[in-house]
Design a protein around this motif. Structure first.
Motif, PDB file in Angstrom:
ATOM      1  N   VAL A  33       0.841  -1.197   0.000  1.00  0.00           N
ATOM      2  CA  VAL A  33       0.000   0.000   0.000  1.00  0.00           C
ATOM      3  C   VAL A  33       0.883   1.258   0.000  1.00  0.00           C
ATOM      4  O   VAL A  33       0.668   2.182  -0.793  1.00  0.00           O
ATOM      5  N   ILE A  34       1.897   1.275   0.864  1.00  0.00           N
ATOM      6  CA  ILE A  34       2.802   2.442   0.915  1.00  0.00           C
ATOM      7  C   ILE A  34       3.453   2.665  -0.444  1.00  0.00           C
ATOM      8  O   ILE A  34       3.542   3.791  -0.939  1.00  0.00           O
TER       9      ILE A  34
ATOM     10  N   ALA B  42       1.173  16.147   0.657  1.00  0.00           N
ATOM     11  CA  ALA B  42       1.475  16.230   2.091  1.00  0.00           C
ATOM     12  C   ALA B  42       0.525  15.327   2.876  1.00  0.00           C
ATOM     13  O   ALA B  42       0.932  14.635   3.811  1.00  0.00           O
ATOM     14  N   ALA B  43      -0.755  15.300   2.465  1.00  0.00           N
ATOM     15  CA  ALA B  43      -1.742  14.447   3.132  1.00  0.00           C
ATOM     16  C   ALA B  43      -1.395  12.970   2.915  1.00  0.00           C
ATOM     17  O   ALA B  43      -1.487  12.150   3.835  1.00  0.00           O
ATOM     18  N   LEU B  44      -0.971  12.641   1.694  1.00  0.00           N
ATOM     19  CA  LEU B  44      -0.591  11.247   1.396  1.00  0.00           C
ATOM     20  C   LEU B  44       0.616  10.826   2.244  1.00  0.00           C
ATOM     21  O   LEU B  44       0.696   9.689   2.719  1.00  0.00           O
ATOM     22  N   SER B  48       0.817   7.590   4.667  1.00  0.00           N
ATOM     23  CA  SER B  48       1.912   6.602   4.567  1.00  0.00           C
ATOM     24  C   SER B  48       2.589   6.390   5.914  1.00  0.00           C
ATOM     25  O   SER B  48       2.879   5.259   6.296  1.00  0.00           O
ATOM     26  N   ALA B  49       2.860   7.491   6.600  1.00  0.00           N
ATOM     27  CA  ALA B  49       3.548   7.387   7.897  1.00  0.00           C
ATOM     28  C   ALA B  49       2.696   6.607   8.886  1.00  0.00           C
ATOM     29  O   ALA B  49       3.205   5.802   9.674  1.00  0.00           O
TER      30      ALA B  49
ATOM     31  N   VAL D  82      11.560   9.546  11.376  1.00  0.00           N
ATOM     32  CA  VAL D  82      12.531   9.865  10.313  1.00  0.00           C
ATOM     33  C   VAL D  82      11.923   9.593   8.934  1.00  0.00           C
ATOM     34  O   VAL D  82      12.274  10.249   7.959  1.00  0.00           O
ATOM     35  N   PHE D  83      10.983   8.651   8.885  1.00  0.00           N
ATOM     36  CA  PHE D  83      10.274   8.396   7.615  1.00  0.00           C
ATOM     37  C   PHE D  83       9.447   9.627   7.233  1.00  0.00           C
ATOM     38  O   PHE D  83       9.475  10.085   6.093  1.00  0.00           O
ATOM     39  N   GLU D  84       8.732  10.155   8.206  1.00  0.00           N
ATOM     40  CA  GLU D  84       7.920  11.361   7.951  1.00  0.00           C
ATOM     41  C   GLU D  84       8.801  12.515   7.505  1.00  0.00           C
ATOM     42  O   GLU D  84       8.463  13.261   6.588  1.00  0.00           O
TER      43      GLU D  84
END
Lengths: 89, 89, 89, 89
Positions: A33-34, B42-44, B48-49, D82-84
């Protein structure tokens, strides 16, 4: 004209995103999904670049050739702003 | 459960994207469209996070506690891969 | 003039990066190192945006006001290219 | 060991950055400078990913296998953070 092409591309991305939602509804593997979300973002980046290119060749060129220094300053400032934001998203 | 929340958030983003398409259909100003596309991205990124966080707390934790070194290696490799891709989109 | 300012800022970033190398030499915590590398990148993004702004107000404005359509096309194409790359790094 | 490799790579990036400063001192073309800064950032992203990979295989694995739930939670939270941030720089 250019707009039609951009709209078509964004509709494709929208379809891609509905696919991502479906993946989640069907309990797809998180990492897959990511990866699909990242693919959507890459596609959005390409659409943005296309819109910017059209904008540079139309509004920005007109403003720079024009006689209004305020307007020229404004359009150039906007380019820098979306460039800065591009670095952040 | 977490999935429901993620699906809801993605559906909001999908609505946002339909709004961007509408802006283009109504000939909105290019820079405003680019900014909205960047807001979608930015929302995506936030979604994801969230998915990654859930994944770390479930699958990754299970794999690391488990007895299959291949599986452990695989899940960790995937984290690095989506991190690398996050830098690119 | 603007160049001096940009050079000074880049030298600060270079100092920051030497600090990151020192952290690694002193076995700092991995995540702290990654965060500092990300801070270096954020600083580089700001410098890039500054250089782009100066460029738009000088070379790009001159080229668009000028009489060489090839040159105008070239400078605008470059803006789109660095924008696209900004999305990727 | 892995550290030595990372330090060597970061020193290469540092050399690259000194090259960028030299370009500015010699009045290189703005767009070429921006492209080199973006190349530096791409290199930094690769180093970050390498550090993250080493971290996942050492500290994170140890924490997850360990008996301290607080510690496990902490290391996983950091990965998401860190991913964000990777999405933003």
């Amino acid at each position: 004209m250019e707009n039609d092409n951009t709209i078509r591309r964004l509709k494709t991305v929208e379809g891609h995103m509905r696919g991502v939602i479906r993946m989640l509804e069907e309990d797809a593997y998180c990492i897959d999904v990511i990866r699909q979300i990242q693919a959507v973002e890459a596609a959005l980046n390409k659409v943005s670049a296309q819109i910017l290119e059209d904008h540079l060749n139309s509004c920005v060129t007109t403003a720079i050739k024009g006689n209004d220094p305020k307007e020229r300053e404004r359009v150039l400032k906007e380019i820098t702003e979306v460039f800065e934001m591009a670095n952040k998203v």
